[in-house]
Design a protein around this motif. Structure first.
Motif, mmCIF file in Angstrom:
data_model
loop_
_atom_site.group_PDB
_atom_site.id
_atom_site.type_symbol
_atom_site.label_atom_id
_atom_site.label_comp_id
_atom_site.label_asym_id
_atom_site.label_seq_id
_atom_site.Cartn_x
_atom_site.Cartn_y
_atom_site.Cartn_z
ATOM 1 N N LYS A 78 0.906 -1.077 -0.136
ATOM 2 C CA LYS A 78 0.161 0.093 0.119
ATOM 3 C C LYS A 78 0.887 1.262 0.017
ATOM 4 O O LYS A 78 0.614 2.052 -0.813
ATOM 5 C CB LYS A 78 -0.843 -0.069 1.320
ATOM 6 C CG LYS A 78 -1.934 -1.060 1.266
ATOM 7 C CD LYS A 78 -2.726 -1.097 2.373
ATOM 8 C CE LYS A 78 -1.920 -1.449 3.748
ATOM 9 N NZ LYS A 78 -1.164 -2.672 3.964
ATOM 10 N N THR A 79 1.928 1.212 0.792
ATOM 11 C CA THR A 79 2.756 2.478 0.998
ATOM 12 C C THR A 79 3.599 2.537 -0.378
ATOM 13 O O THR A 79 3.795 3.800 -0.840
ATOM 14 C CB THR A 79 3.870 2.642 1.992
ATOM 15 O OG1 THR A 79 2.999 2.384 3.474
ATOM 16 C CG2 THR A 79 4.937 3.589 2.381
ATOM 17 N N THR A 80 3.893 1.579 -0.780
ATOM 18 C CA THR A 80 4.629 1.482 -2.250
ATOM 19 C C THR A 80 3.671 2.189 -3.082
ATOM 20 O O THR A 80 4.026 2.770 -4.146
ATOM 21 C CB THR A 80 4.971 -0.038 -2.458
ATOM 22 O OG1 THR A 80 5.704 -0.708 -1.544
ATOM 23 C CG2 THR A 80 5.950 0.054 -3.840
ATOM 24 N N HIS A 134 2.238 11.003 5.564
ATOM 25 C CA HIS A 134 3.076 9.574 5.629
ATOM 26 C C HIS A 134 2.460 8.721 6.723
ATOM 27 O O HIS A 134 2.420 9.271 7.729
ATOM 28 C CB HIS A 134 4.532 10.074 5.327
ATOM 29 C CG HIS A 134 4.755 11.007 4.377
ATOM 30 N ND1 HIS A 134 5.475 10.433 3.072
ATOM 31 C CD2 HIS A 134 4.861 12.084 4.214
ATOM 32 C CE1 HIS A 134 5.554 11.516 2.267
ATOM 33 N NE2 HIS A 134 5.142 12.514 2.841
ATOM 34 N N GLN A 135 3.049 7.453 6.375
ATOM 35 C CA GLN A 135 2.762 6.401 7.617
ATOM 36 C C GLN A 135 3.460 6.811 8.691
ATOM 37 O O GLN A 135 3.175 6.777 10.031
ATOM 38 C CB GLN A 135 3.115 5.046 6.938
ATOM 39 C CG GLN A 135 2.405 4.012 7.895
ATOM 40 C CD GLN A 135 2.301 2.499 7.148
ATOM 41 O OE1 GLN A 135 2.999 2.464 6.245
ATOM 42 N NE2 GLN A 135 1.774 1.688 7.918
ATOM 43 N N ASP A 136 4.883 7.178 8.479
ATOM 44 C CA ASP A 136 5.683 7.654 9.456
ATOM 45 C C ASP A 136 5.890 9.169 9.537
ATOM 46 O O ASP A 136 6.603 9.509 9.190
ATOM 47 C CB ASP A 136 7.261 6.807 9.622
ATOM 48 C CG ASP A 136 7.386 7.146 7.986
ATOM 49 O OD1 ASP A 136 7.039 7.484 7.233
ATOM 50 O OD2 ASP A 136 8.966 6.955 7.806
ATOM 51 N N ALA A 141 -3.403 9.895 1.998
ATOM 52 C CA ALA A 141 -3.173 9.628 3.110
ATOM 53 C C ALA A 141 -3.007 8.039 3.644
ATOM 54 O O ALA A 141 -3.500 7.285 3.238
ATOM 55 C CB ALA A 141 -4.222 10.119 4.177
ATOM 56 N N ASP A 142 -1.658 7.935 4.141
ATOM 57 C CA ASP A 142 -0.972 6.542 4.439
ATOM 58 C C ASP A 142 -1.375 6.293 6.002
ATOM 59 O O ASP A 142 -0.773 6.721 6.724
ATOM 60 C CB ASP A 142 0.098 6.217 4.235
ATOM 61 C CG ASP A 142 0.757 4.996 3.948
ATOM 62 O OD1 ASP A 142 -0.345 3.914 4.303
ATOM 63 O OD2 ASP A 142 1.901 4.927 3.622
ATOM 64 N N GLU A 143 -2.589 5.394 6.328
ATOM 65 C CA GLU A 143 -3.032 5.037 7.725
ATOM 66 C C GLU A 143 -2.934 6.199 8.440
ATOM 67 O O GLU A 143 -2.212 6.604 9.540
ATOM 68 C CB GLU A 143 -2.009 3.960 8.211
ATOM 69 C CG GLU A 143 -1.964 2.853 7.534
ATOM 70 C CD GLU A 143 -2.862 1.581 8.033
ATOM 71 O OE1 GLU A 143 -3.810 2.182 8.757
ATOM 72 O OE2 GLU A 143 -3.126 0.578 7.291
HETATM 73 MG MG LIG Z 1 2.079 0.938 4.763
#
Ligand SMILES: [Mg+2]
Ligand SMILES: Nc1ncnc2c1ncn2[C@@H]1O[C@H](COP(=O)(O)OP(=O)(O)OP(=O)(O)O)[C@@H](O)[C@H]1O
Length: 225
Positions: free
Chosen positions: A40-42, A84-86, A160-162
């Motif tokens: 998903k992030t990719t 970003h997720q992080d 939006a990632d998580e």
């Molecule tokens: Mg991810």
């Protein structure tokens, strides 16, 4: 405005994503689900040209990412808000300055900055934390700040990632409400999430398509979601 045509990507040990085709039309709302490690992030990184497809095509606002210069990619990103997720921040700057940084960078400070900033900080429940430094924030506070920072420039597309991974249900609904309202104003929204409750809550309010990545392919998720 973002289109993937049979796009593929792999980090080196074989393809992770293959034959991914998707058009994120203006004003559309998509969710992206799939198991941890599915890509998903990719996938999101392909959408904002942080990674370039190893096969197929990805176009941003009509331009093929593989043919875009750094400047063209930077310009296209000005029209996109990414959570970003992080979520990372500049640790030495107070939260309010971190959130308004994209406006400052775009040379759009001043009055617009102040009014957008205080409204958004209120919406994500961080008004009282404006002067805090990022290392003093909880995981959920950081996520809320990351969402505010992503939308402060009024971007056409929000990825939006998580965005609600560390956030309680009530605040998750509030963040969702912000994204739904931005979508009603015509913004394109894509949210990667494991939170099926969030997807159900959104589907009661907007017509959102739910996609799932599994085995490297993108599928339309079942109607039970
Ligand atoms: Mg991810
Ligand atoms: N920079 C990298 N180099 C090598 N492999 C990577 C890199 N980034 C991610 N991967 C691998 O690619 C796969 C997909 O990662 P990705 O982060 O896209 O998954 P995800 O669906 O977002 O997972 P999660 O739900 O846990 O966030 C994982 O197996 C991961 O280890």
């Amino acid at each position: 405005m973002i289109e993937l045509q049979e796009a593929a990507y792999g980090y080196g040990g074989g393809p992770l994503l293959s034959e991914i085709s998707l058009r994120l039309s203006p004003g559309s709302f998509h969710f992206l689900t799939g198991p941890s490690g599915a890509g998903k992030t990719t996938f999101l990184k392909l959408c904002y040209a942080d990674l370039l497809a190893t096969a197929g095509r990805v176009t941003l606002f009509g331009q093929d990412t593989s043919e875009m210069s750094r400047d063209e990619i930077a310009q296209a990103r000005q029209r996109m808000g990414v959570v970003h997720q992080d979520c990372e921040f500049l640790d030495h700057l107070p939260l309010s300055e971190n959130i308004s940084l994209p406006l400052t960078v775009a040379g759009r400070g001043g009055v617009e900055q102040q009014s957008n900033l205080s409204e958004l900080m209120g919406w994500v429940g961080l008004s009282a934390r404006a002067d805090a430094l990022p290392p003093e924030l909880s995981g959920g506070e950081r996520q809320r700040a990351a969402l505010a920072r992503a939308v402060i420039t009024d971007p056409d597309v929000i990825l939006a990632d998580e965005p609600t991974g560390n956030i309680d249900w009530e605040m998750s609904l509030r963040l969702l409400q912000l994204l739904v309202e931005l979508n009603r104003m015509g913004k394109t929204v894509l949210i990667a999430t494991h939170d099926l409750g969030l997807i159900r809550a959104a589907k009661a309010q907007v017509s959102a398509r739910v996609l799932r990545i599994a085995g490297g392919r993108l599928q339309l998720a079942g109607a039970d979601l």
